[in-house]
Design an enzyme around this catalytic site. Structure first.
Site, PDB file in Angstrom:
ATOM      1  N   CYS A  19       0.860  -1.180   0.000  1.00 38.70           N
ATOM      2  CA  CYS A  19       0.000   0.000   0.000  1.00 38.70           C
ATOM      3  C   CYS A  19       0.900   1.235   0.000  1.00 38.70           C
ATOM      4  O   CYS A  19       2.070   1.137  -0.397  1.00 38.70           O
ATOM      5  CB  CYS A  19      -0.991  -0.020   1.165  1.00 38.70           C
ATOM      6  SG  CYS A  19      -0.263   0.005   2.814  1.00 38.70           S
ATOM      7  N   ASN A  22       2.108   1.470   4.485  1.00 33.78           N
ATOM      8  CA  ASN A  22       2.385   0.202   5.190  1.00 33.78           C
ATOM      9  C   ASN A  22       2.007   0.280   6.672  1.00 33.78           C
ATOM     10  O   ASN A  22       2.625  -0.341   7.514  1.00 33.78           O
ATOM     11  CB  ASN A  22       3.853  -0.220   5.023  1.00 33.78           C
ATOM     12  CG  ASN A  22       4.160  -1.651   5.471  1.00 33.78           C
ATOM     13  OD1 ASN A  22       5.259  -1.945   5.921  1.00 33.78           O
ATOM     14  ND2 ASN A  22       3.197  -2.544   5.365  1.00 33.78           N
ATOM     15  N   CYS A  24      -1.762   0.748   7.313  1.00 29.68           N
ATOM     16  CA  CYS A  24      -3.212   0.473   7.368  1.00 29.68           C
ATOM     17  C   CYS A  24      -3.572  -0.775   6.552  1.00 29.68           C
ATOM     18  O   CYS A  24      -3.770  -1.856   7.098  1.00 29.68           O
ATOM     19  CB  CYS A  24      -4.012   1.672   6.877  1.00 29.68           C
ATOM     20  SG  CYS A  24      -3.804   3.149   7.889  1.00 29.68           S
ATOM     21  N   ARG A  25      -3.666  -0.598   5.230  1.00 27.29           N
ATOM     22  CA  ARG A  25      -4.217  -1.681   4.400  1.00 27.29           C
ATOM     23  C   ARG A  25      -3.300  -2.894   4.295  1.00 27.29           C
ATOM     24  O   ARG A  25      -3.732  -4.033   4.510  1.00 27.29           O
ATOM     25  CB  ARG A  25      -4.529  -1.155   2.983  1.00 27.29           C
ATOM     26  CG  ARG A  25      -5.678  -0.184   2.950  1.00 27.29           C
ATOM     27  CD  ARG A  25      -5.746   0.552   1.643  1.00 27.29           C
ATOM     28  NE  ARG A  25      -4.612   1.476   1.492  1.00 27.29           N
ATOM     29  CZ  ARG A  25      -4.361   2.197   0.420  1.00 27.29           C
ATOM     30  NH1 ARG A  25      -5.156   2.084  -0.629  1.00 27.29           N
ATOM     31  NH2 ARG A  25      -3.330   3.024   0.382  1.00 27.29           N
ATOM     32  N   SER A  26      -2.021  -2.677   3.935  1.00 29.95           N
ATOM     33  CA  SER A  26      -1.168  -3.857   3.692  1.00 29.95           C
ATOM     34  C   SER A  26      -0.838  -4.646   4.955  1.00 29.95           C
ATOM     35  O   SER A  26      -0.778  -5.877   4.889  1.00 29.95           O
ATOM     36  CB  SER A  26       0.084  -3.503   2.877  1.00 29.95           C
ATOM     37  OG  SER A  26       0.941  -2.629   3.562  1.00 29.95           O
ATOM     38  N   ASP A 134      -8.467   3.534   0.854  1.00 28.22           N
ATOM     39  CA  ASP A 134      -7.546   3.883   1.946  1.00 28.22           C
ATOM     40  C   ASP A 134      -8.362   4.396   3.136  1.00 28.22           C
ATOM     41  O   ASP A 134      -9.002   5.442   3.043  1.00 28.22           O
ATOM     42  CB  ASP A 134      -6.583   4.963   1.447  1.00 28.22           C
ATOM     43  CG  ASP A 134      -5.466   5.224   2.435  1.00 28.22           C
ATOM     44  OD1 ASP A 134      -5.545   4.729   3.576  1.00 28.22           O
ATOM     45  OD2 ASP A 134      -4.511   5.926   2.061  1.00 28.22           O
TER      46      ASP A 134
HETATM   47  P1  4NP Z   1      -1.973   2.849   3.955  1.00 29.38           P
HETATM   48  O1  4NP Z   1      -2.638   4.228   4.468  1.00 29.38           O
HETATM   49  O2  4NP Z   1      -1.328   3.162   2.618  1.00 29.38           O
HETATM   50  O3  4NP Z   1      -3.127   1.915   3.834  1.00 29.38           O
HETATM   51  O4  4NP Z   1      -0.968   2.445   5.020  1.00 29.38           O
HETATM   52  C1  4NP Z   1      -1.918   5.413   4.603  1.00 29.38           C
HETATM   53  C2  4NP Z   1      -1.082   5.576   5.685  1.00 29.38           C
HETATM   54  C3  4NP Z   1      -0.389   6.761   5.846  1.00 29.38           C
HETATM   55  C4  4NP Z   1      -0.517   7.784   4.914  1.00 29.38           C
HETATM   56  C5  4NP Z   1      -1.354   7.612   3.828  1.00 29.38           C
HETATM   57  C6  4NP Z   1      -2.048   6.416   3.662  1.00 29.38           C
HETATM   58  N1  4NP Z   1       0.178   9.002   5.094  1.00 29.38           N
HETATM   59  O5  4NP Z   1       0.001   9.908   4.263  1.00 29.38           O
HETATM   60  O6  4NP Z   1       0.942   9.127   6.053  1.00 29.38           O
END
Ligand code: 4NP
Length: 170
Positions: A19, A22, A24-26, A134
């Site tokens: 993702c 790294n 939330c989703r992954s 997301d």
């Molecule tokens: P992820 O979500 O890609 O599912 O881990 C996010 C986590 C952090 C951020 C964006 C999306 N960020 O901008 O910090």
């Protein structure tokens, strides 16, 4: 030295989820697949990374940890890592959570990389090409929706790897 083709041993599948951050989703997908594989008695390697370096070394978002825990899966020990060129050799399958992650993966993929690369929801008939939304900027409900999607996909991955082995194409 053992030659897998001659001895009929199937190579072990190794799955990497990607993702953006790294956190939330992954990591939720990693936890869901580890859990589904363990329950099915399937021996595979599982990891997750981000295309960005924002959260390298950090644990998953507390909302992701709480959501996985509600479903009986502990992802609190995972730590953020960024996608590297070596990942394209180390993993048999790389799954992107969304289209932007897919573009980031393709931009970093060495020529002739052996890993098979797909969108995660390609494993679910009827959802080919769709993204896992997301949940980072939303509320807890988004994390629950995300868990449902990644755990359904994880079950489908286990079923296909059990049937077709590490060479499965998604
Ligand atoms: P992820 O979500 O890609 O599912 O881990 C996010 C986590 C952090 C951020 C964006 C999306 N960020 O901008 O910090």
């Amino acid at each position: 030295m053992v030659n897998a083709a001659e001895t009929n041993l199937s190579p072990r599948a190794s799955v990497l989820f990607v993702c953006l951050g790294n956190i939330c989703r992954s990591p939720m997908a990693e936890g869901a697949l580890r859990d589904a594989a363990a329950k099915a008695g399937l021996d595979i390697a599982v990891d997750s990374v981000g295309t960005a370096a924002y959260h390298v070394g950090e644990p998953p978002d507390p909302r992701a940890v709480a959501t996985a825990a509600r479903h009986g899966v502990d992802i609190s020990g995972l730590r953020g890592r960024q996608l590297s060129a070596a990942d394209f050799d180390r993993f048999t399958h790389i799954f992107a959570m969304d289209a932007a992650n897919m573009a980031g993966i393709k931009a970093r993929a060495p020529k002739h990389a052996p890993a098979k690369i797909a969108m995660l929801l390609d494993v679910l008939p009827g959802f080919v090409g769709e993204s896992v939304a997301d949940p980072y900027y939303g509320d807890d409900g988004g994390f629950e929706v995300c868990w449902r999607e990644v755990s359904t996909a994880a079950d489908a991955i286990v079923a296909r790897l059990q049937k077709e082995g590490a060479g499965a194409e998604f």
